[in-house]
Design a protein around this motif. Structure first.
Motif, PDB file in Angstrom:
ATOM      1  N   ARG A 347       0.839  -1.211   0.000  1.00 33.37           N
ATOM      2  CA  ARG A 347       0.000   0.000   0.000  1.00 33.37           C
ATOM      3  C   ARG A 347       0.866   1.251   0.000  1.00 33.37           C
ATOM      4  O   ARG A 347       0.534   2.249  -0.650  1.00 33.37           O
ATOM      5  N   MET A 348       1.967   1.219   0.743  1.00 34.46           N
ATOM      6  CA  MET A 348       2.858   2.371   0.774  1.00 34.46           C
ATOM      7  C   MET A 348       3.442   2.639  -0.607  1.00 34.46           C
ATOM      8  O   MET A 348       3.505   3.794  -1.055  1.00 34.46           O
ATOM      9  N   ILE A 349       3.863   1.596  -1.314  1.00 32.45           N
ATOM     10  CA  ILE A 349       4.427   1.759  -2.656  1.00 32.45           C
ATOM     11  C   ILE A 349       3.406   2.370  -3.612  1.00 32.45           C
ATOM     12  O   ILE A 349       3.750   3.156  -4.497  1.00 32.45           O
ATOM     13  N   GLU A 350       2.156   2.038  -3.413  1.00 31.53           N
ATOM     14  CA  GLU A 350       1.085   2.522  -4.283  1.00 31.53           C
ATOM     15  C   GLU A 350       0.675   3.954  -3.973  1.00 31.53           C
ATOM     16  O   GLU A 350       0.018   4.617  -4.792  1.00 31.53           O
ATOM     17  N   SER A 351       1.062   4.479  -2.818  1.00 34.08           N
ATOM     18  CA  SER A 351       0.558   5.765  -2.341  1.00 34.08           C
ATOM     19  C   SER A 351       1.212   6.950  -3.053  1.00 34.08           C
ATOM     20  O   SER A 351       2.362   6.865  -3.496  1.00 34.08           O
ATOM     21  N   PRO A 352       0.511   8.088  -3.134  1.00 32.69           N
ATOM     22  CA  PRO A 352       1.115   9.310  -3.679  1.00 32.69           C
ATOM     23  C   PRO A 352       2.339   9.755  -2.887  1.00 32.69           C
ATOM     24  O   PRO A 352       3.274  10.320  -3.458  1.00 32.69           O
ATOM     25  N   ALA A 353       2.337   9.487  -1.583  1.00 32.30           N
ATOM     26  CA  ALA A 353       3.473   9.894  -0.756  1.00 32.30           C
ATOM     27  C   ALA A 353       4.758   9.194  -1.190  1.00 32.30           C
ATOM     28  O   ALA A 353       5.845   9.775  -1.126  1.00 32.30           O
ATOM     29  N   PHE A 354       4.637   7.952  -1.644  1.00 31.28           N
ATOM     30  CA  PHE A 354       5.824   7.227  -2.094  1.00 31.28           C
ATOM     31  C   PHE A 354       6.361   7.837  -3.381  1.00 31.28           C
ATOM     32  O   PHE A 354       7.577   7.972  -3.560  1.00 31.28           O
ATOM     33  N   GLY A 355       5.482   8.227  -4.280  1.00 33.96           N
ATOM     34  CA  GLY A 355       5.926   8.902  -5.497  1.00 33.96           C
ATOM     35  C   GLY A 355       6.643  10.193  -5.179  1.00 33.96           C
ATOM     36  O   GLY A 355       7.690  10.505  -5.776  1.00 33.96           O
ATOM     37  N   GLU A 356       6.124  10.944  -4.220  1.00 36.15           N
ATOM     38  CA  GLU A 356       6.754  12.198  -3.821  1.00 36.15           C
ATOM     39  C   GLU A 356       8.125  11.937  -3.194  1.00 36.15           C
ATOM     40  O   GLU A 356       9.091  12.668  -3.445  1.00 36.15           O
ATOM     41  N   ARG A 357       8.211  10.892  -2.399  1.00 34.55           N
ATOM     42  CA  ARG A 357       9.506  10.568  -1.787  1.00 34.55           C
ATOM     43  C   ARG A 357      10.538  10.220  -2.858  1.00 34.55           C
ATOM     44  O   ARG A 357      11.695  10.652  -2.776  1.00 34.55           O
ATOM     45  N   ASN A 358      10.141   9.466  -3.858  1.00 31.34           N
ATOM     46  CA  ASN A 358      11.059   9.150  -4.957  1.00 31.34           C
ATOM     47  C   ASN A 358      11.532  10.412  -5.659  1.00 31.34           C
ATOM     48  O   ASN A 358      12.730  10.571  -5.939  1.00 31.34           O
ATOM     49  N   ARG A 359      10.620  11.308  -5.949  1.00 31.07           N
ATOM     50  CA  ARG A 359      10.991  12.544  -6.653  1.00 31.07           C
ATOM     51  C   ARG A 359      11.913  13.401  -5.788  1.00 31.07           C
ATOM     52  O   ARG A 359      12.838  14.044  -6.302  1.00 31.07           O
ATOM     53  N   ARG A 360      11.686  13.384  -4.476  1.00 28.61           N
ATOM     54  CA  ARG A 360      12.506  14.188  -3.572  1.00 28.61           C
ATOM     55  C   ARG A 360      13.899  13.586  -3.394  1.00 28.61           C
ATOM     56  O   ARG A 360      14.895  14.311  -3.406  1.00 28.61           O
ATOM     57  N   GLU A 361      13.982  12.287  -3.228  1.00 33.38           N
ATOM     58  CA  GLU A 361      15.254  11.655  -2.896  1.00 33.38           C
ATOM     59  C   GLU A 361      16.050  11.205  -4.122  1.00 33.38           C
ATOM     60  O   GLU A 361      17.278  11.255  -4.119  1.00 33.38           O
ATOM     61  N   LEU A 362      15.353  10.762  -5.156  1.00 29.59           N
ATOM     62  CA  LEU A 362      16.037  10.286  -6.361  1.00 29.59           C
ATOM     63  C   LEU A 362      16.020  11.319  -7.479  1.00 29.59           C
ATOM     64  O   LEU A 362      16.871  11.283  -8.369  1.00 29.59           O
ATOM     65  N   GLY A 363      15.019  12.180  -7.480  1.00 29.46           N
ATOM     66  CA  GLY A 363      14.856  13.154  -8.559  1.00 29.46           C
ATOM     67  C   GLY A 363      13.932  12.682  -9.655  1.00 29.46           C
ATOM     68  O   GLY A 363      13.687  13.406 -10.621  1.00 29.46           O
ATOM     69  N   TYR A 364      13.357  11.501  -9.524  1.00 27.85           N
ATOM     70  CA  TYR A 364      12.463  10.913 -10.522  1.00 27.85           C
ATOM     71  C   TYR A 364      11.807   9.705  -9.860  1.00 27.85           C
ATOM     72  O   TYR A 364      12.196   9.296  -8.748  1.00 27.85           O
ATOM     73  N   GLU A 365      10.836   9.125 -10.531  1.00 31.70           N
ATOM     74  CA  GLU A 365      10.249   7.875 -10.070  1.00 31.70           C
ATOM     75  C   GLU A 365      10.864   6.726 -10.854  1.00 31.70           C
ATOM     76  O   GLU A 365      10.961   6.786 -12.083  1.00 31.70           O
ATOM     77  N   PRO A 366      11.322   5.670 -10.174  1.00 34.03           N
ATOM     78  CA  PRO A 366      12.056   4.604 -10.866  1.00 34.03           C
ATOM     79  C   PRO A 366      11.202   3.751 -11.784  1.00 34.03           C
ATOM     80  O   PRO A 366      11.721   2.876 -12.477  1.00 34.03           O
ATOM     81  N   GLY A 367       9.925   4.020 -11.817  1.00 33.72           N
ATOM     82  CA  GLY A 367       9.026   3.297 -12.704  1.00 33.72           C
ATOM     83  C   GLY A 367       7.589   3.683 -12.400  1.00 33.72           C
ATOM     84  O   GLY A 367       7.309   4.473 -11.497  1.00 33.72           O
ATOM     85  N   VAL A 368       6.697   3.128 -13.162  1.00 33.57           N
ATOM     86  CA  VAL A 368       5.267   3.420 -12.998  1.00 33.57           C
ATOM     87  C   VAL A 368       4.616   2.266 -12.239  1.00 33.57           C
ATOM     88  O   VAL A 368       4.703   1.108 -12.654  1.00 33.57           O
ATOM     89  N   ILE A 369       3.987   2.611 -11.130  1.00 36.52           N
ATOM     90  CA  ILE A 369       3.235   1.610 -10.374  1.00 36.52           C
ATOM     91  C   ILE A 369       1.893   1.418 -11.071  1.00 36.52           C
ATOM     92  O   ILE A 369       1.151   2.376 -11.302  1.00 36.52           O
ATOM     93  N   GLY A 370       1.590   0.181 -11.407  1.00 37.59           N
ATOM     94  CA  GLY A 370       0.394  -0.093 -12.204  1.00 37.59           C
ATOM     95  C   GLY A 370      -0.713  -0.749 -11.421  1.00 37.59           C
ATOM     96  O   GLY A 370      -1.051  -0.328 -10.303  1.00 37.59           O
ATOM     97  N   ARG A 371      -1.265  -1.808 -11.984  1.00 36.23           N
ATOM     98  CA  ARG A 371      -2.463  -2.442 -11.427  1.00 36.23           C
ATOM     99  C   ARG A 371      -2.148  -3.183 -10.134  1.00 36.23           C
ATOM    100  O   ARG A 371      -1.071  -3.731  -9.958  1.00 36.23           O
ATOM    101  N   ARG A 372      -3.145  -3.190  -9.257  1.00 33.78           N
ATOM    102  CA  ARG A 372      -3.062  -4.045  -8.081  1.00 33.78           C
ATOM    103  C   ARG A 372      -3.721  -5.372  -8.406  1.00 33.78           C
ATOM    104  O   ARG A 372      -4.885  -5.420  -8.783  1.00 33.78           O
ATOM    105  N   LEU A 373      -2.987  -6.450  -8.218  1.00 36.56           N
ATOM    106  CA  LEU A 373      -3.504  -7.782  -8.503  1.00 36.56           C
ATOM    107  C   LEU A 373      -4.010  -8.488  -7.249  1.00 36.56           C
ATOM    108  O   LEU A 373      -4.873  -9.363  -7.328  1.00 36.56           O
ATOM    109  N   SER A 374      -3.449  -8.113  -6.104  1.00 36.23           N
ATOM    110  CA  SER A 374      -3.840  -8.716  -4.829  1.00 36.23           C
ATOM    111  C   SER A 374      -3.291  -7.817  -3.728  1.00 36.23           C
ATOM    112  O   SER A 374      -2.534  -6.871  -4.011  1.00 36.23           O
ATOM    113  N   PRO A 375      -3.594  -8.070  -2.466  1.00 35.76           N
ATOM    114  CA  PRO A 375      -3.029  -7.247  -1.391  1.00 35.76           C
ATOM    115  C   PRO A 375      -1.502  -7.250  -1.351  1.00 35.76           C
ATOM    116  O   PRO A 375      -0.897  -6.339  -0.774  1.00 35.76           O
ATOM    117  N   THR A 376      -0.877  -8.235  -1.972  1.00 35.08           N
ATOM    118  CA  THR A 376       0.590  -8.328  -1.923  1.00 35.08           C
ATOM    119  C   THR A 376       1.254  -8.159  -3.278  1.00 35.08           C
ATOM    120  O   THR A 376       2.472  -8.342  -3.384  1.00 35.08           O
TER     121      THR A 376
END
Length: 397
Positions: A347-376
Motif C-alpha cells: 500500500r505504501m508503494i502505491e501511495s502518492p506519498a511514495f511517489g513524492e519521496r522518490n521525486r525528492r530523494e532520487l529526482g524521478y520515479e524509478p518506474g510506474v506503479i500499475g495495477r493491483r492484482l492482490s493485497p501483496t
C-alpha cells in the motif's frame, strides 16, 4: 693528490646524499578502491584513468585558477585534518568551472555513453561532486547522514577513534594510487578514503554484480524468449531485521514464501531479491543474499532463476536497483514486472506519498506503479532513468 682526494670526498658525499633521499613513491593499483571509485564516481574515475584527459584539464587556464585556489586553501591547513576536509568541499562556482573544463577537454573520453547519464554531462558531474561533498560532511565533519540510524560512521564524531580515522583518510588522499585524480585534485581520493577507513565500502561489496551469484541468471537471460512470460520478473523488496545477528527478519521470511509461491505459477522467469546490509546499523548480513539462500534451500527455486540486488537500503532504491538489474538482464522495459511484498509495504508503494519521496530523494520515479492484482502484488513498469548514479547515498549510489 689533494685534488683527487677532494674529488673522492665529493663523490662519496653525493652518493651518501643520494642514499638517504626518499625514493619517489610508485603508483600502485588498489583494486578495492578502484571498484568503489567506479561505483560512486564513474565520470571522475574515468578521467583519473586517462592521463591524456588529466593533461588537458591541467592545461585549461580557467580550471587551473580554480584548482590553484583550492590547493592554496588546503595548504593553509597544514596538518589539521578537519581543516583539510573542510577545504576539500567544492562550492558551486568551483563545480561550474570543473564542468565547463570537462566539457571542453574530455570529449573523447565521454563519447562512452555508459559514462554520461541520460540527463547529460553537467548533471551527472554535479551529482558526483555533490555526493563527494556529502561524504566529506558526514564522515569527516560530523554532519548527520540522511538516515542516521543505518548510515554514517560507527565511531562517534569527535571521539579519539573518529579523529584517528580522519587523520588516516587525510594521509591516504595523497598517497599515490594508480588511476586516481590525485594529480588534479585530491578531494575524490579523500572521499574514497573516508569510506574505507570507516569500513563503509558497502557500495562495492558484490562487484562485479553480474558475476558470482548472478552469473547463472545472466547466462540464462542471454537466450531467453521474454515473450513467453507475462512479467519480466518478480521483484521482491526488502524488509530488514532490527535485531543484531538476525540473518533474515520474520517479515523477510514471509516475503520469501510469497515470492516462491508466485514464481511457481510460471508467470516470470526470474525473482529479483533486493536488499542491502542496512538493518540494524553495522549488520554483517546482506538481505538479498539471505533471501536468495532461503529461496534455494527452503523452496527449491533454481539458482539460475534468482537475481540478487544486494545494495538497496530503502524501498525507493529497491525499485531503482531492480530496474538496473532488469536492464542488465536485457529485459524489455516496456513490459511489466511484478512487485511482491507484504500488504502494508505494498500500500505504501502505491501511495502518492511514495511517489513524492522518490521525486525528492532520487529526482524521478524509478518506474510506474500499475495495477493491483492482490493485497501483496502490484505491477511495475521500470524507467531507464534508474541507471543514473547518485553518490548522495554513498553506500548505494
Amino acid at each position: 693528490m689533494v685534488r683527487h682526494r677532494a674529488l673522492r670526498i665529493t663523490l662519496a658525499a653525493v652518493m651518501c646524499a643520494a642514499a638517504v633521499q626518499p625514493a619517489v613513491a610508485a603508483e600502485v593499483r588498489d583494486r578495492a578502491t578502484e571498484v568503489l571509485a567506479q561505483r560512486l564516481f564513474p565520470m571522475l574515475d574515468a578521467m583519473g584513468r586517462s592521463p591524456e584527459t588529466i593533461t588537458r584539464l591541467r592545461a585549461d587556464r580557467s580550471l587551473a585558477t580554480t584548482l590553484a585556489t583550492r590547493a592554496k586553501r588546503t595548504a593553509a591547513c597544514a596538518e589539521a585534518a578537519p581543516c583539510v576536509a573542510e577545504a576539500a568541499l567544492w562550492d558551486e562556482q568551483e563545480l561550474a568551472a570543473l564542468a565547463h573544463a570537462v566539457e571542453r577537454n574530455a570529449a573523447p573520453l565521454l563519447r562512452d555513453r555508459r559514462l554520461v547519464p541520460d540527463d547529460g554531462l553537467a548533471s551527472g558531474l554535479a551529482r558526483e561532486i555533490r555526493g563527494l561533498n556529502a561524504i566529506v560532511r558526514v564522515y569527516a565533519l560530523g554532519m548527520p547522514a540522511r538516515y542516521p540510524s543505518i548510515d554514517g560512521p560507527s565511531a562517534a564524531f569527535g571521539s579519539t577513534e573518529a579523529q584517528t580515522r580522519l587523520a588516516a583518510a587525510v594521509r591516504l588522499r595523497n598517497t599515490p594510487r594508480a588511476g586516481s585524480l590525485q594529480t588534479l585534485d585530491p578531494s575524490m581520493e579523500l572521499g574514497l578514503a573516508l569510506l574505507d577507513v570507516n569500513d563503509r565500502t558497502d557500495a562495492s561489496g558484490f562487484e562485479p554484480i553480474d558475476g558470482g551469484d548472478n552469473a547463472a541468471a545472466m547466462a540464462r537471460a542471454r537466450g531467453l524468449d521474454w515473450s513467453r512470460y507475462r512479467y519480466t520478473a518478480v521483484v521482491l523488496t526488502g524488509i530488514g531485521p532490527e535485531v543484531p545477528d538476525m540473518p533474515l527478519s520474520p517479515g523477510g521470511k514471509y516475503h520469501v514464501r510469497l515470492a516462491a509461491n508466485r514464481f511457481a505459477d510460471g508467470d516470470a522467469p526470474f525473482i529479483i531479491v533486493s536488499g542491502g546490509r542496512a538493518h540494524p546499523h553495522g549488520t554483517p548480513h546482506n538481505e538479498a543474499a539471505e533471501m536468495r539462500r532461503a529461496l534455494i534451500e527452503r523452496y527449491g527455486v533454481p539458482a539460475e532463476a534468482i537475481v540478487i540486488e544486494p545494495y538497496a537500503r530503502h524501498t525507493t532504491t529497491n525499485l531503482r536497483n531492480a530496474t538496473r538489474r532488469l536492464m542488465a538482464l536485457g529485459a524489455p522495459l516496456d513490459r511489466e514486472a511484478l512487485i511482491v511484498c507484504n500488504p502494508d509495504q505494498s500500500r505504501m508503494i502505491e501511495s502518492p506519498a511514495f511517489g513524492e519521496r522518490n521525486r525528492r530523494e532520487l529526482g524521478y520515479e524509478p518506474g510506474v506503479i500499475g495495477r493491483r492484482l492482490s493485497p501483496t502484488e502490484l505491477t511495475f513498469r521500470p524507467d531507464p532513468r534508474s541507471a543514473r548514479i547518485d553518490p548522495l547515498d554513498p553506500l548505494d549510489p
